[in-house]
Write a protein that holds these residues in place. Sequence first.
Motif, PDB file in Angstrom:
ATOM      1  N   VAL A 119      10.598  -3.151  -0.403  1.00 13.54           N
ATOM      2  CA  VAL A 119       9.383  -2.320  -0.425  1.00 13.54           C
ATOM      3  C   VAL A 119       9.092  -1.754   0.951  1.00 13.54           C
ATOM      4  CG1 VAL A 119       6.862  -2.351  -0.707  1.00 13.54           C
ATOM      5  CG2 VAL A 119       8.320  -3.465  -2.415  1.00 13.54           C
ATOM      6  N   ASN A 120       9.140  -2.626   1.976  1.00 15.23           N
ATOM      7  CA  ASN A 120       8.853  -2.176   3.340  1.00 15.23           C
ATOM      8  C   ASN A 120       9.890  -1.172   3.835  1.00 15.23           C
ATOM      9  OD1 ASN A 120       6.460  -3.551   3.921  1.00 15.23           O
ATOM     10  ND2 ASN A 120       7.555  -5.462   4.240  1.00 15.23           N
ATOM     11  N   GLU A 121      11.142  -1.394   3.459  1.00 12.35           N
ATOM     12  CA  GLU A 121      12.209  -0.485   3.876  1.00 12.35           C
ATOM     13  C   GLU A 121      11.976   0.912   3.302  1.00 12.35           C
ATOM     14  OE1 GLU A 121      16.066  -1.872   2.788  1.00 12.35           O
ATOM     15  OE2 GLU A 121      17.023   0.074   3.115  1.00 12.35           O
ATOM     16  N   LEU A 122      11.669   0.966   1.987  1.00  9.87           N
ATOM     17  CA  LEU A 122      11.433   2.254   1.341  1.00  9.87           C
ATOM     18  C   LEU A 122      10.163   2.916   1.861  1.00  9.87           C
ATOM     19  CD1 LEU A 122      12.383   1.416  -2.361  1.00  9.87           C
ATOM     20  CD2 LEU A 122      13.705   2.754  -0.708  1.00  9.87           C
ATOM     21  N   PHE A 123       9.129   2.108   2.144  1.00  5.61           N
ATOM     22  CA  PHE A 123       7.865   2.641   2.677  1.00  5.61           C
ATOM     23  C   PHE A 123       8.108   3.342   4.010  1.00  5.61           C
ATOM     24  CE2 PHE A 123       3.569   3.061   3.962  1.00  5.61           C
ATOM     25  CZ  PHE A 123       3.490   2.619   5.272  1.00  5.61           C
ATOM     26  N   ASP A 124       8.859   2.665   4.914  1.00  2.00           N
ATOM     27  CA  ASP A 124       9.110   3.241   6.230  1.00  2.00           C
ATOM     28  C   ASP A 124       9.868   4.555   6.114  1.00  2.00           C
ATOM     29  OD1 ASP A 124       9.635   0.019   7.836  1.00  2.00           O
ATOM     30  OD2 ASP A 124       7.822   1.225   7.573  1.00  2.00           O
ATOM     31  N   ALA A 125      10.825   4.619   5.201  1.00  3.78           N
ATOM     32  CA  ALA A 125      11.614   5.840   5.032  1.00  3.78           C
ATOM     33  C   ALA A 125      10.783   6.960   4.408  1.00  3.78           C
ATOM     34  CB  ALA A 125      12.844   5.547   4.174  1.00  3.78           C
ATOM     35  N   GLU A 163       4.372   3.479  -3.624  1.00  8.68           N
ATOM     36  CA  GLU A 163       3.375   4.551  -3.670  1.00  8.68           C
ATOM     37  C   GLU A 163       1.988   4.024  -3.328  1.00  8.68           C
ATOM     38  OE1 GLU A 163       5.235   7.719  -6.883  1.00  8.68           O
ATOM     39  OE2 GLU A 163       3.955   6.085  -7.623  1.00  8.68           O
ATOM     40  N   SER A 164       1.695   2.768  -3.708  1.00  9.60           N
ATOM     41  CA  SER A 164       0.410   2.156  -3.348  1.00  9.60           C
ATOM     42  C   SER A 164       0.277   2.032  -1.838  1.00  9.60           C
ATOM     43  CB  SER A 164       0.276   0.790  -4.018  1.00  9.60           C
ATOM     44  OG  SER A 164      -0.897   0.138  -3.582  1.00  9.60           O
ATOM     45  N   LEU A 165       1.375   1.596  -1.171  1.00  7.19           N
ATOM     46  CA  LEU A 165       1.337   1.470   0.294  1.00  7.19           C
ATOM     47  C   LEU A 165       1.201   2.836   0.954  1.00  7.19           C
ATOM     48  CD1 LEU A 165       4.047  -1.271   0.978  1.00  7.19           C
ATOM     49  CD2 LEU A 165       1.565  -1.495   1.137  1.00  7.19           C
ATOM     50  N   LEU A 166       1.858   3.841   0.404  1.00  8.45           N
ATOM     51  CA  LEU A 166       1.749   5.184   0.966  1.00  8.45           C
ATOM     52  C   LEU A 166       0.319   5.715   0.832  1.00  8.45           C
ATOM     53  CD1 LEU A 166       5.081   6.688  -0.432  1.00  8.45           C
ATOM     54  CD2 LEU A 166       4.548   6.300   1.996  1.00  8.45           C
ATOM     55  N   ALA A 167      -0.313   5.422  -0.307  1.00  5.48           N
ATOM     56  CA  ALA A 167      -1.706   5.850  -0.498  1.00  5.48           C
ATOM     57  C   ALA A 167      -2.620   5.144   0.491  1.00  5.48           C
ATOM     58  CB  ALA A 167      -2.150   5.570  -1.934  1.00  5.48           C
TER      59      ALA A 167
END
Length: 831
Positions: free
Chosen positions: A11-17, A45-49
């Motif tokens: 999750v963190n890897e995809l969030f950073d990218a 998507e929740s973290l991006l929001a």
Amino acid sequence: MRARPEQWPRVNELFDAAAELQEPERSRFLEKECAEDRALRVEVESLLASDAEASEFIEEPVGTLPRELFSDPNSEIAGQQFGAYRIVREIGRGGLGTVYLAERADDEYRKEVAVKLVRRGLDTDDILRRFRHERQILAQLDHPNIGRLIDGGTTENGRPYFVMEYVQGRTLLDFCAAQKLDTNERLRLFRKVCAAVSYAHQNLVIHRDLKPSNILVTEDGTPKLLDFGIARLLTPEEKAMTQTIPALRVMTPEYASPEQIKGGAITTSSDVYSLGVLLYELLTGQKPYRLTSRSAEEVSRAVTDQEPTRPSNNQKSEIRNQKSLRGDLDNIILMALRKEPERRYATVERFSEDIRRQLAGLPVSAHQDTFQYRTAKFVRRNKTGVVAALLVLLALVSGLIATLWQARVAQAQRTKAERRFNDVRKLANSNLFDVYPKIEKLAGSLEAQQAVLLNVLQYLDSLFHEAGDDLELQSELATAYEKVGDVQGAKNDQSLGNYKTGLETYLKAQELREAVFLAHPQDLKAKEKLAQNYYVTARTLWFTNRTEEAAAIYAKGIKLRRELVAALPDSAEANNGLAVMLINAGAIPEFSYKTTEALVYFDEALAIIEKMRAKYPENRDLKKTLSLDLKFLGRTKAALKEYDEALAYLQQALALSQELAKEFPQDFRLQRDVWVSQKQVCQFFINKDDGAGAVPACLPATKFPRLALEREPENATIQHDLSVSQWDVARAYNLAKNHSGALDAAGEAIATISELIKKLPGNTDYQRYLAIYLTAKGEALLGLNQWDPALATLREAEEILRRLSELDPESTSHQWDLSGVYRLAAEAHSG
């Protein structure tokens, strides 16, 4: 749908990218990387929001903060225990901390709470100090509209946390949209938010981040103000702390005040501005400024330089009826949004009070900006293109124009106000209300009467909200409203009388009277007029069966009347006004058979009148009030079975009525007062089952309505009075066992009421009286041993009462009347 704990590294890897990408590249990236795992994509998507939300908190005028600062590789802490609470799941992120749902970990009791924890990577000394500072602020705030602090502490690795009440609700804007609240409902909800902010200010706390997402509303409509993460205490210590990172100014630009954007001094006025933005968005669904993008630079320029669009003129507004925002609401919002702090509302309380006054239809303190102010702002915004000489010339010309313009507007407004004042005064004192009783007696004039009143009310209502602070106009308007209310509530032949509409008009007058009295509480004339309004309003409430409200208004009126008597102890008018108010207030418990409570009012009124009559023995008003009080005292004493005293009071009241009627033979109301007193003496003997005393007491009571009908043969009220007196005679004869006389009197009552029913066939009161009179006739026939005619008459009465019961099943009076019919019918059958 949540990601599993073992998926968090991914999750963190995809969030950073994904955070480095813009749309639509971001969506394509997530579609490719999370195609087979829906839960994984939802979590990213929740973290991006949350990251987008957090980005609103920080403006970076010097340098850029590294994104790694906001990531938290160990954010999945479900199951960990902080103090007495165990973490369940994450429920939100802000710029400095993460909020988790937690539950009580011991067995003492069950409770869900929200736990806020500094995000890993932000645990610098200054941030930790700010976090502890927020916790301390919450500890000193205890208000029903502010999220409550429950507990606090520090984790094993030194990160502070605090425990707050868990608020289950929607954000302010989402709640209003979901509940489909109208403008007034939104304003009332907003005032609760103002109450929370005002409370914080009283405790020397400035929130500095007021926005819809920081206000949750529970299902029962209670708003809760949250997130004091960047709040400031108005103390020297706080000032020193907030300056430790001068390059970092924490805020949400779209809701920040101009002084926050510029890095100026922050005061309670900054929160007033943010509340203004919030109210603007709450009522229109839009922000106050015209933006082509939402970049921090453009938002900052708009907040500091651009004048907000008037709420009622916002072309993108989501409100259906923008006209409802025109006038006071426009001015209230724009006053809160003024660029200069000193020109906004001085306090949140004053902001909220203007909204209350607008809701109540009262004048507000916010006024539209002046021509000079708008001109000065224009010059300031365009000063680079204006040379010094032109600026001087423009100032001179604009000053001259403004002076002439203001003088012309002032003269026009003054002329308009004087014309309206004179119009209302003429209306309030016109002979319209004097000739109205004559108009109402004309056959078929009901529609014309209603049209006249409607036109008068429309004109008065058009001035109601424009009276402003003009106390003289308010007083004249109140007088006109009261006279209209008198006509609306008056009973007449064509049933124009409508206590409900009359009450609405009296209440409008009451609001104006209270405003005038509030401005001049020592003005005895204003106090007298307000007390008289309370009297007619309470009477009308009483007539419409709103007993508790009537009693409350009577209490307010009695208080004012006592103050008038204290100021004018020898005034017959002031003392008489108090006595009348006491008697009418006492009628409420007397009607409910609370005789002891009623006597307190009647006895005090009697003492006041007797004291004044010793000084003014010939005063006509005092005589009338004494007669009224004696009638009530007689009825109350009779209810207590104190018959000798009751009869003495009633006979004294009758003598006073006859004395007044003899002095003023042309006064129809005084002549009718004699009939009322005769009727009460008659009913006294009937209620006592004293036929010998009832017959001579009841026969004279038919004289007045017979004479009155000769003068006004079509007057339905007098015809009804005559039928009641004829029925009383029938009852008296039946008690005296003179059944032939009872039969004749009952026949007269039936004939009189039947004529009325022909005129007004829809009047159910008259139909009920017909059934009652038929019952008296049936009793007389039974006394004459005419069994079959008696039974037929009683069946006719029963049929009428049954039909009325079906129309009004809640009425107990019809059941009571039927029980009398059944009792007599049983006698007829046995005979």
